[in-house]
Design an enzyme around this catalytic site. Structure first.
Site, PDB file in Angstrom:
ATOM      1  N   ASP A   2      74.993 -69.246-110.090  1.00 22.58           N
ATOM      2  CA  ASP A   2      74.010 -69.696-111.067  1.00 22.58           C
ATOM      3  C   ASP A   2      72.665 -69.527-110.775  1.00 22.58           C
ATOM      4  O   ASP A   2      72.149 -69.390-109.759  1.00 22.58           O
ATOM      5  CB  ASP A   2      73.838 -71.206-111.250  1.00 22.58           C
ATOM      6  CG  ASP A   2      75.207 -71.661-111.745  1.00 22.58           C
ATOM      7  OD1 ASP A   2      75.462 -71.402-113.180  1.00 22.58           O
ATOM      8  OD2 ASP A   2      76.116 -72.292-110.978  1.00 22.58           O
ATOM      9  N   HIS A  19      71.248 -60.646-113.465  1.00 24.81           N
ATOM     10  CA  HIS A  19      72.662 -60.423-112.893  1.00 24.81           C
ATOM     11  C   HIS A  19      72.656 -59.190-112.134  1.00 24.81           C
ATOM     12  O   HIS A  19      73.666 -59.183-111.142  1.00 24.81           O
ATOM     13  CB  HIS A  19      73.414 -60.083-114.280  1.00 24.81           C
ATOM     14  CG  HIS A  19      73.565 -61.239-115.251  1.00 24.81           C
ATOM     15  ND1 HIS A  19      73.511 -62.364-114.650  1.00 24.81           N
ATOM     16  CD2 HIS A  19      73.357 -61.582-116.469  1.00 24.81           C
ATOM     17  CE1 HIS A  19      73.535 -63.403-115.948  1.00 24.81           C
ATOM     18  NE2 HIS A  19      73.417 -62.732-116.784  1.00 24.81           N
ATOM     19  N   LEU A 113      89.651 -60.832 -95.323  1.00 23.72           N
ATOM     20  CA  LEU A 113      89.068 -61.554 -96.384  1.00 23.72           C
ATOM     21  C   LEU A 113      89.622 -61.589 -97.702  1.00 23.72           C
ATOM     22  O   LEU A 113      90.126 -60.137 -98.160  1.00 23.72           O
ATOM     23  CB  LEU A 113      87.624 -61.338 -96.638  1.00 23.72           C
ATOM     24  CG  LEU A 113      86.959 -62.389 -97.671  1.00 23.72           C
ATOM     25  CD1 LEU A 113      86.831 -63.858 -97.063  1.00 23.72           C
ATOM     26  CD2 LEU A 113      85.410 -61.496 -98.052  1.00 23.72           C
TER      27      LEU A 113
HETATM   28  C1  FPP Z   1      75.340 -67.736-114.199  1.00 20.52           C
HETATM   29  O1  FPP Z   1      73.888 -67.625-113.798  1.00 20.52           O
HETATM   30  C2  FPP Z   1      75.673 -66.182-113.729  1.00 20.52           C
HETATM   31  C3  FPP Z   1      76.654 -65.519-114.550  1.00 20.52           C
HETATM   32  C4  FPP Z   1      77.421 -66.096-115.694  1.00 20.52           C
HETATM   33  C5  FPP Z   1      77.006 -64.070-114.251  1.00 20.52           C
HETATM   34  C6  FPP Z   1      77.573 -64.010-112.731  1.00 20.52           C
HETATM   35  C7  FPP Z   1      77.503 -62.617-112.537  1.00 20.52           C
HETATM   36  C8  FPP Z   1      76.759 -62.001-111.451  1.00 20.52           C
HETATM   37  C9  FPP Z   1      76.205 -62.405-110.120  1.00 20.52           C
HETATM   38  C10 FPP Z   1      76.880 -60.383-111.386  1.00 20.52           C
HETATM   39  C11 FPP Z   1      77.572 -59.712-110.454  1.00 20.52           C
HETATM   40  C12 FPP Z   1      79.018 -60.328-110.277  1.00 20.52           C
HETATM   41  C13 FPP Z   1      79.893 -59.461-109.652  1.00 20.52           C
HETATM   42  C14 FPP Z   1      81.443 -60.216-109.451  1.00 20.52           C
HETATM   43  C15 FPP Z   1      80.130 -58.051-109.306  1.00 20.52           C
HETATM   44  P1  FPP Z   1      73.116 -67.764-115.313  1.00 20.52           P
HETATM   45  O2  FPP Z   1      72.854 -66.393-115.863  1.00 20.52           O
HETATM   46  O3  FPP Z   1      73.785 -68.783-116.210  1.00 20.52           O
HETATM   47  O4  FPP Z   1      71.699 -68.124-114.778  1.00 20.52           O
HETATM   48  P2  FPP Z   1      70.833 -69.265-115.591  1.00 20.52           P
HETATM   49  O5  FPP Z   1      71.462 -70.629-115.213  1.00 20.52           O
HETATM   50  O6  FPP Z   1      69.594 -69.182-114.554  1.00 20.52           O
HETATM   51  O7  FPP Z   1      70.399 -68.937-116.833  1.00 20.52           O
END
Ligand code: FPP
Length: 225
Positions: A2, A19, A113
């Site tokens: 997050d 992201h 892993l």
């Molecule tokens: C949540 O943070 C994050 C996500 C829903 C996306 C996670 C994806 C990645 C880290 C991209 C790369 C992943 C891989 C596996 C290559 P949020 O967007 O809800 O953040 P916020 O809470 O600050 O709005």
């Protein structure tokens, strides 16, 4: 993982830039994990509830997953990482599904892993699917063991229980992640946003975890005698 959105917003960038920065953290953490003694690492990349996000963000995430898989697979193979994607696949696009299948096949011999990436994942749905499988396969009265159920949950893969669950960005919830597997997980909450989470943060979370006393409902050794 997050905090990508907040990381981007704080820099006046679009959420998708967060992201992308989050994908860099994924690379760093996956590289560091085996060196820190981690044998299984599950990353929550996209929950079934994340479909509720704006279409543009969802589409960008799906493209990012594919690009990341394609770009990282050779390194995963070289480092002995075995990749598995958990969650539903039927709602993913053909191109992403193909990339997942190729990455899983290419990395299938990895032993350093076990990297599991949860995409379109819901723990409650996974439990329901395992229960439905059980219902259709059990004849008469059977006592179902925890091991049998756990194997059904992970499609026959022997996946250990979660030892340590790390949640970034100050959130303190489970959000439908590995509910069965986290029965005795130690929880680690950090205010750090995921794009700022690196090998050193993983190392200190693991250090702190190693200092915890895990009793699994029993009494401490000294009190037992
Ligand atoms: C949540 O943070 C994050 C996500 C829903 C996306 C996670 C994806 C990645 C880290 C991209 C790369 C992943 C891989 C596996 C290559 P949020 O967007 O809800 O953040 P916020 O809470 O600050 O709005």
């Amino acid at each position: 993982m997050d905090g990508n959105g907040r990381w981007a917003t704080a820099r006046a960038l679009p959420r998708v830039a967060g992201h992308r920065a989050g994908a860099e953290s994924v690379r760093r953490v996956v590289e560091a994990a085996p060196k820190l003694g981690v044998r299984t690492l599950t990353l929550f990349a996209f929950s079934t509830d994340n479909w509720k996000r704006p279409h543009r963000e969802v589409a960008a995430l799906m493209r990012l997953f594919r690009a990341h898989l394609e770009c990282e697979t050779p390194k995963l193979v070289a480092n002995g990482v075995r990749l598995r994607v958990i969650g539903r696949r039927d709602r993913l696009g053909d191109v992403l599904r193909g990339a997942i299948e190729r990455a899983e096949l290419a990395t299938s011999d990895g032993t350093t892993l076990d990297l599991r990436v949860a995409i379109d994942y819901s723990a409650r749905d996974a439990i329901l699917r395992a229960a439905a499988q059980l219902q259709s396969s059990v004849v008469g009265h059977h006592v179902v063991s925890r091991e049998t159920f756990a194997a059904l949950l992970s499609d026959g893969d022997a996946v250990p229980d979660v030892d340590l669950l790390i949640r970034t960005s100050g959130e303190q919830r489970l959000s439908d992640f590995l509910l069965w597997e986290c029965a005795y997980a130690e929880l680690h909450f950090t205010p750090r946003l995921w794009p700022e989470f690196g090998a050193d943060n993983l190392a200190s979370a693991i250090d702190e975890f190693r200092r915890r006393e895990r009793r699994f409902g029993a009494v401490p050794d000294a009190a037992a005698g």
